[in-house]
Each structure stands twice: as C-alpha cells, then as structure tokens.
Design a protein around this motif. Structure first.
Motif, short mmCIF file in Angstrom:
data_model
loop_
_atom_site.label_atom_id
_atom_site.label_comp_id
_atom_site.label_asym_id
_atom_site.label_seq_id
_atom_site.Cartn_x
_atom_site.Cartn_y
_atom_site.Cartn_z
N SER A 206 0.86 -1.20 0.00
CA SER A 206 0.00 0.00 0.00
C SER A 206 0.88 1.23 0.00
N ASN B 253 -3.15 6.31 -0.48
CA ASN B 253 -4.53 5.84 -0.57
C ASN B 253 -4.71 4.73 -1.60
N GLN B 254 -3.61 4.01 -1.89
CA GLN B 254 -3.66 2.94 -2.87
C GLN B 254 -3.32 1.58 -2.26
N PHE C 135 -2.34 -2.35 -3.34
CA PHE C 135 -1.82 -3.15 -4.45
C PHE C 135 -1.96 -4.64 -4.09
N ILE D 18 -4.79 -2.53 -8.67
CA ILE D 18 -4.55 -1.38 -7.81
C ILE D 18 -5.90 -0.78 -7.48
N LYS E 74 -7.72 2.40 -5.56
CA LYS E 74 -7.46 3.73 -5.01
C LYS E 74 -8.74 4.24 -4.35
N THR E 75 -8.64 4.60 -3.06
CA THR E 75 -9.82 5.03 -2.33
C THR E 75 -9.43 5.95 -1.19
N THR F 46 -11.42 3.41 -7.25
CA THR F 46 -10.98 3.25 -8.64
C THR F 46 -10.10 2.02 -8.71
N TYR F 47 -10.56 1.04 -9.48
CA TYR F 47 -9.79 -0.19 -9.67
C TYR F 47 -9.06 -0.14 -11.00
N THR F 48 -7.79 -0.53 -10.99
CA THR F 48 -7.02 -0.77 -12.21
C THR F 48 -6.61 -2.23 -12.21
N THR G 14 -9.51 0.06 -16.35
CA THR G 14 -9.82 0.83 -15.14
C THR G 14 -11.31 1.09 -15.07
#
Length: 840
Positions: free
Chosen positions: A738, A741-742, A744, A756, A758-759, A790-792, A823
């Motif tokens: 991590s 705010n991400q 992994f 990844i 992101k929140t 947000t998911y990648t 994404t």
C-alpha cells in the motif's frame, strides 16, 4: 503556563528557608533535600536520585517503579590514567545545585589533583517521555587515558537486564557473561537494556557532535553490571588480541579499549534516558501450536549474537575466543527477516557497505573471513582491516554469499539508492566466480583439482571439496536468481539476462547424473558434494546442506527426486532418533576430510550444525510441512534446556559441543517464519506464502515491513494481511502493498500488481478467483460513509473485452488497453459486495 511558572517560583521562595524543595507539575517530580544534599527527580517512568554531597553521583535509578541502580556508585564520571583514577564520586568541593520547573542543574563538579583537573556541569532536563543529561566537561590539560567512563552506570546485578540491544542491531547478552570481569566493547551511540520478565526497557542514547561514541559492558567482581560510555575524538581501538587490536570480548579484565589521548579544553555531550515497554515493543503476536515465548526469545537473543560490532555482522558470536566472521554464509540478511527490527537492517546496510569497500579484492574475489586475530589465516593472505583467506583453503562461497545477502537486504528494506551503490561490486563478485567455469559447462571450479590436495573450498572447510563443488554451485545459483531481479530493477537488462542464462545452464548441469558430469548420484539417490577434475565422485554420503539447498533454492524441481531425498533423510533421522539434521547422513570416504574427522561421526563429518535449519525447513515445508515444524519445535525444546549456546551438537549423545557459539542456531526459527508462516518481505511487496498445518491454524503475527505495521492471520487455506487501513484475504499465496490511498494486490508471486485500488477510505478485499479469464473478489469498506474506489486491473489480454459485474449488476463491457490493463470506478457500499470480471 504563566500560572504554573508563578506557582513554581512561589513554592521555591517558600521552601528555601526550609531547605526542602518539592515540585510536582504534570509528570515532572522534583524533591530536593538541601540538608542531605540529595535530590530526587523524574517523570512517570524514570526517576533519579542525585547525591551532590562532595560528589556528583546518581545513587538511584528507577525504571517503571523498579530500582535498577541503588548504591554509592551509581551513575558517575570516571577517568583512569596509568597512575591515577579520577572520579566524580570524590569532588574537590560540594557541587552547586539549581532547580527550575523541569530542570536540575549541577555545576562546579570538579575532581582531580595537581596533575589533572576535570570540571563538569550536569544539566538534567525532565520531559514527559525521557530525561536528558547535558554534560559540559573541561580537561585542564591533555591527558593519555587508559579507561574512560563518561558516564559509568553500575546496575544492581548482572541479571537486572537480560541484554542490551545496540544502535546497529547487535546484542550484549548478559547470559554469556558467565564469569566475573567479562567485558564486551562496541562502537555505538545507543543501547536498549531490556528484561522480558519485568517487561521494563531502558534506552540510553548519546549525542556528542563531532565525536566518536563507544560503549562497554562488564560483569564486576561483586556481580554488578557496569556499563561505560566513552566519547573520543577518534574511533576507539580494541586493546587486544596479539597485536591485531580487534578483540571486542575479553575475560578477567575490563580494559577492552586501548589507551587514547584527550585534548585540553571544553567538550559537551548529551545522554538521554527513556523508557520502553519491552513486551509491547517486541510483541510478535499470537502463536498457536508452538511456544511463542521460546520463538521470541530465540530471535531476540541467539539470532543477534553473530553481530560482533558495528559493521561486523556474521554467524559466530562475539563471545567466542577469536570472533570469526564467515563472509561465506548466505543467511545473515535472512536472519533479519525474523528478527524484524529495523536497527538490525540499517546496521547490516552499514556493514555491507564496509564489506563492499574493504572485503573485495580488485579482481572481485571476496575475502572469506574476518577475526579478532590472525590464528586462522592462510599465510600472507590478510588485510590491515583483518579480512583474510582461511588456512583451510580458498572458501569460494564467500563470493555468491555476499551477493545473496545484499539482495536479501534490498528485499527487506526496498532501498534502491542503497542497493545501487552495490551494483558494481556485486557484479564483480559474480563475474569473478562465473569466470571460473573454464570448461563452459555451467559449473564453476574451485582453486583445487583434487581432494588429495587437502584444501577446503566451502563452509564445511575441513572437508577437501575440490574442482566442481555442488555446495558452492548451489549457492551461486541462488545468488544469480536473486541478483537477476535486482539488475532488472536497476535497469541493466543485459546483465540480468547474462546472469539468468548462466543460472539456467548451471541448473541443467547440476541435475545431470555424475556419469554425465553433473551432481546427481543415480546409485545413492542424492546430490554428491563434489567432482574432482579427474571425474571421480566424492561426498556421496547425503551431505544435507547440498541436498537441502538443491531443493530449497529451486535447482531440483523433480518431484520424484525431492521425495526420495527427503524421505531417505527422515528414515535415517527416525532410526537414530536425532533431534536435528546432521551435516551428513553417513561418513565421508577415507581421505575426503581432515584426519581428525574420523572415525565417523565427528565434527564436520556427521555432527549436528543448526545453522542449516532454514534451508532444511524450507526444503520440507513445500513437501511435508509437518516434518519441517517437527524440527523447529525440537530446536526450541533444546533452547529451553541449554540456550543453544554451542557451536554444534554431537551425533552420538546429541550434547552441546564447542565454544564457538553460532547465531545460526536460530535458523530453524527463521525457517519457521520464512517457509512455514510464509513471511517473504520483498523490495516492492510483502509476499505471503504459508505452509500452515492444522497445529498452527489461528496464528496471528505482528510484523514490521518497510515502515508499516502489518497484522498477518494464518488459518488453513485462509491467509490475511492488513495494515489497519487495507486488508487482503486469500486462500493461496499473494503479495500485499500500500502507498498512501492505494492498495496493491499481487496474484501469487508476480512482481507486478494484479490490481490497484485507489480510495479515500478503508478497504477490505477477499479474493475468490484470479485467472486469465476470470477475477472474482468480495470487497468491504468499513465505516458509515460510502467511498469511491478506482480499480485498475492488470495482466489482462491486450485489446480485449471484459465484463464487470458488481453484486449482481452488470456494467458495460470494458476494453483493455494495449498493455493489458483496464480501469473502472465504483461507489462502494458499506456492506459486502462481490465483484466479478470475466473475459468476453
């Protein structure tokens, strides 16, 4: 603040006439008795009593309510010349005392005679969490001094503390101070004293700008612990051994440091005393199925004793007669994985920097050893710093082992700038040994062609392994596979490919039968130790480190061979009822080792060396983890009986032998962490790969990883890593990382993140499925508010279509980009939600 200062002043005025001063503000306590010329002061955790009646001496020190110093000689200054001892225990007049709200100042601390006067001012600053002692000191003229303690601490008993951790991660373990006047000296500016039974810890740190700081620990004639701080212009030089001036541990005397000159004039230093809760700070979590107290104790003590001093890390204890460091040991950094203390990792970085600059010859050959003295050297093969070739032969595994340790430490710290400074030196070390493959078969050759030359070439140094040595080649393979990754991370893909190709060639040749020039013995069903140049085969006696390394390092990936080797070893272990694996299961042939190694079993020909515990545990963990665990618990049981304070254990009686104590005795417990619990800190992720048995289910570990505090839950087929904000759960191995705010997630042991997230809030993820065509997980966002995520998603087929379904609403089809990533955004629910991504 104005009210408090005014009140303090009024109290001071009222009590001057009564010669008693009492101040109690918040956590600051000051009680002065002018009549007795003593003053007691401190905070909630640390309290001192200072006697200033014709002396300057802290006569009592309490740590969390425990009186650890209580006597006429507590904390004081002391200087010894060849003819006289000067001490603040006997001042020329009574010092002057001044007290303010949180400060106690003692001036006019003058001691000495017509030959030398030393004048000091002590100022104690009482803060909520520590007490600072600022000292200004003036020497009336230059002096050649034999011993200096500025200051000296005299703790009540040698057992007041179990040990003291050094600023570089080493340990003064008082269990090893087994006779009066044992003394151990080190170069450090901090010391953390601790006792696991009381839970109390005391950190003493020293700041002296522009000066060098050294410390020493002595067991006195009356069984007190005397701890002395020395501040000097240059680095303190050990007084012994035999003219080499490298010995840190001495017996029957206290003058471990050589005499040195102190200049006339004023100097200053600051000594800070602070409390820590040992059991809280070193809490490793909840252990199930093993004795957690023993696990912690082994890692807190035995694992650290190979750290002889700053910049001098090895496997042999500072307590041993000549304190050797074997640079041909690949597991020194690995011990840091389980010790899990950042001071050890930072200290070892400095050590490897020192080795880089002093222990590698110009051509890339790595000196094999360092020691207190020169008794073990090959004639003429020693440097002014004490690095040398061993008298037994050129021990070639020092080259790959240095590289392995650098790579392992990089994994634990993730420090790219640091490992970059080792890139060229590690390449030199690898290239030097790779170039010894004269016949281009992928197996490097030793300095000798035949066992008849009676020269060793690896860690088992008095066995005459020659020419193509499986022990060294296995270590080289391990180093190459690890360093290939580092080269890629540092951008040298050409060098990375070169090392990868050589490793592949080495592996192929290693696995060939001995009749084809490899190490596999079709008759004995094991890997042999070496092949002489004349193609004769040697070490056919199931040398356990060779066979364990072949399996643990991934050279042997033939399941049938793995089963045969490990089953045969276990059969013999049961037959002899051995608590740990010996170096060899049967005897070397006549002449293959030094004459003293016969009749079998004797020393390196058949005794039990615990230093090979980590590779043994690793080899069994993938096959039968219950057997790996069996030998871990055996070692911990032995620790409970004797502290593992030996070099080895005899084969016949399984009794502790040798005074050359090895920190490697902890490596089975390191193997528990690494191979059974699956703790694998890597440079860009925390990789969890457990082999949990039902006996261990429910274990919960606390682990420090690159500045983050992780909580790791281990159940059967359910593994979790959390840092308090992010949490990943899976039924198989995975990587966690991590940043800000991400979050992994790394599927399996992939080095690039599989997704990844992101929140702005917290996020919990439980993986269900992760394959090329389908990804499935459950997410939860604790708290009352919904948060956007947000998911990648990575590692997909490029330019392909994927369907995203979220509980159970299907999203529009998304196309991956040319790199195989897609994404999408999602406003989370505060309840569990299932997310599925399918191809097509």
């Amino acid at each position: 603040m104005l009210i408090r200062r005014t009140l303090a002043f009024r109290i001071f005025l009222c009590v001057v006439s009564l010669h008693v001063l009492n101040i109690n503000f918040a956590q600051t306590v000051i009680v002065n008795s002018a009549k007795n010329k003593t003053i007691t002061f401190g905070n909630r955790k640390i309290k001192l009593t200072l006697d200033y009646n014709q002396k300057a001496n802290v006569s009592a020190l309490e740590v969390n309510g425990q009186k650890v110093i209580d006597g006429n000689a507590g904390i004081y200054s002391e200087v010894r010349t060849a003819s006289t001892t000067y001490s603040s225990l006997h001042t020329n007049s009574s010092p002057a005392l001044a007290v303010t709200e949180n400060t106690v100042r003692v001036s006019n601390v003058s001691y000495g005679n017509n030959d030398l006067i030393i004048s000091e001012t002590w100022k104690f600053i009482i803060r909520d969490n520590d007490i600072k002692m600022d000292v200004e000191r003036t020497f009336s003229k230059p002096a050649l001094v034999e011993e200096v303690a500025l200051p000296s601490f005299n703790f009540n008993n040698i057992n007041t503390w179990e040990g003291a951790y050094q600023g570089y991660g080493g340990l003064a373990w008082f269990y090893l101070f087994n006779e009066k006047l044992c003394t151990y000296g080190v170069h450090t500016n901090s010391s953390r004293f601790w006792n696991s039974k009381t839970g109390n810890g005391l950190k003493v740190s020293v700041d002296a700008a522009g000066k060098q700081v050294a410390m020493k620990y002595s067991r006195t004639n009356d069984d007190h612990l005397k701890y002395a701080i020395t501040v000097s212009d240059g680095e303190m030089i050990p007084r012994f051994d035999s003219g080499t001036n490298r010995k840190r541990f001495i017996r029957q005397r206290t003058d471990v440091w050589s005499a040195f000159n102190i200049a006339a004039g004023k100097t200053s230093q600051c000594v800070t005393l602070s409390y820590f809760d040992f059991n809280k700070e070193f809490d490793r979590g909840k252990f199930v199925g093993v004795n957690g107290e023993q696990v912690s104790s082994v890692l807190n003590t035995v694992a650290r004793i190979g750290v002889i001093d700053a910049k001098h890390f090895g496997g042999n204890s500072w307590h041993t007669p000549y304190g050797p460091i074997c640079l041909h040991e690949q597991y020194i950094a690995q011990m840091g994985l389980a010790i899990n203390d950042n001071t050890y990792l930072q200290g070892y970085k400095e050590c490897l920097d020192y080795y880089r600059d002093n222990a590698i010859k110009r051509d890339g050959r790595v000196w094999a050893r360092w020691a207190y003295n020169n008794v073990d050297i090959m004639p003429g093969q020693v440097t002014d710093k004490g690095f040398y070739e061993a008298q037994w032969g050129f021990l070639m595994d020092s080259n790959p082992d240095l590289v392995t340790n650098v790579a392992d430490l990089f994994d634990q710290t993730g420090d790219r700038a640091w490992v970059k400074t080792h890139q060229r030196s590690c390449e030199k070390a690898l290239d030097w040994i790779i170039n010894r493959d004269s016949d281009k078969d992928g197996l490097v050759e030793m300095m000798t062609d035949s066992y008849k030359e009676k020269r060793g070439s690896d860690w088992i140094d008095i066995i005459w392994a020659a020419y193509e040595n499986a022990f060294v080649n296995a270590k080289l393979y391990h180093a190459l596979t690890k360093w290939t990754i580092v080269e890629r991370e540092l951008g040298n893909t050409v060098k990375a490919q070169q090392y990868q190709d050589f490793a592949a060639k080495l592996k192929t040749s290693f696995n060939k039968s001995t009749t084809e020039g490899g190490f596999w013995d079709d008759e004995k069903k094991c890997y042999v130790h070496w092949l002489d140049k004349d193609k004769s085969v040697h070490g056919r006696n199931m040398v356990t480190p060779v066979n364990f390394m072949a399996i643990a390092y991934g050279i042997c990936d033939d399941d049938a061979r793995v089963k045969t080797i490990l089953d045969d070893i276990e059969t013999q272990m049961k037959k002899e009822n051995l608590f740990f694996w010996p170096l060899t299961m049967s005897s070397y042939a006549d002449g293959e080792g030094r004459e003293t190694q016969y009749p079998f079993p004797s020393y390196e020909n058949g005794d039990l060396f615990l230093s090979w515990g980590a590779v043994g545990v690793k080899a069994y963990a993938d096959y039968k983890p219950e057997l790996a665990l069996k030998y871990v618990t055996n070692v911990m049981d032995r620790y409970a009986k004797d502290g593992l304070a030996y070099q080895r254990y005899g084969r016949k009686k399984q009794d502790g032998l040798g005074d050359d104590i090895l920190s490697g005795n902890s490596l089975s417990v390191v193997g528990l962490y690494h191979a059974i619990y699956g703790i694998n800190p890597l440079y860009n992720r925390f990789y969890l790969n457990p082999h949990i048995t039902s006996q261990l289910a429910g274990t919960q570990l606390k682990y420090n990883y690159q500045g983050q505090k992780l909580l790791i839950d281990l159940d059967l087929k359910k593994y979790t890593v959390s840092n308090g904000r992010f949490k990943i759960t899976s039924d198989k191995d995975f990587g966690f990382s991590s940043l800000g705010n991400q979050l992994f997630y790394f599927n399996g042991n992939t080095s690039a993140p599989s997704f990844i997230a992101k929140t702005g809030g917290e996020l919990k993820v439980e993986l269900k499925t992760w394959s090329a065509d389908e990804m499935d997980w459950i997410q939860n966002t604790p708290g009352k508010k919904k948060s956007n995520i947000t998911y990648t998603i990575n590692q997909l087929a490029p330019n392909s279509f994927y369907t995203v379904t979220i509980d159970p609403k299907q999203r529009p089809v998304i196309k991956s980009n040319t790199r195989g990533s897609l994404t999408f955004d999602h406003l989370s629910s505060t309840t569990n939600q299932r997310i599925t991504i399918t191809k097509g």
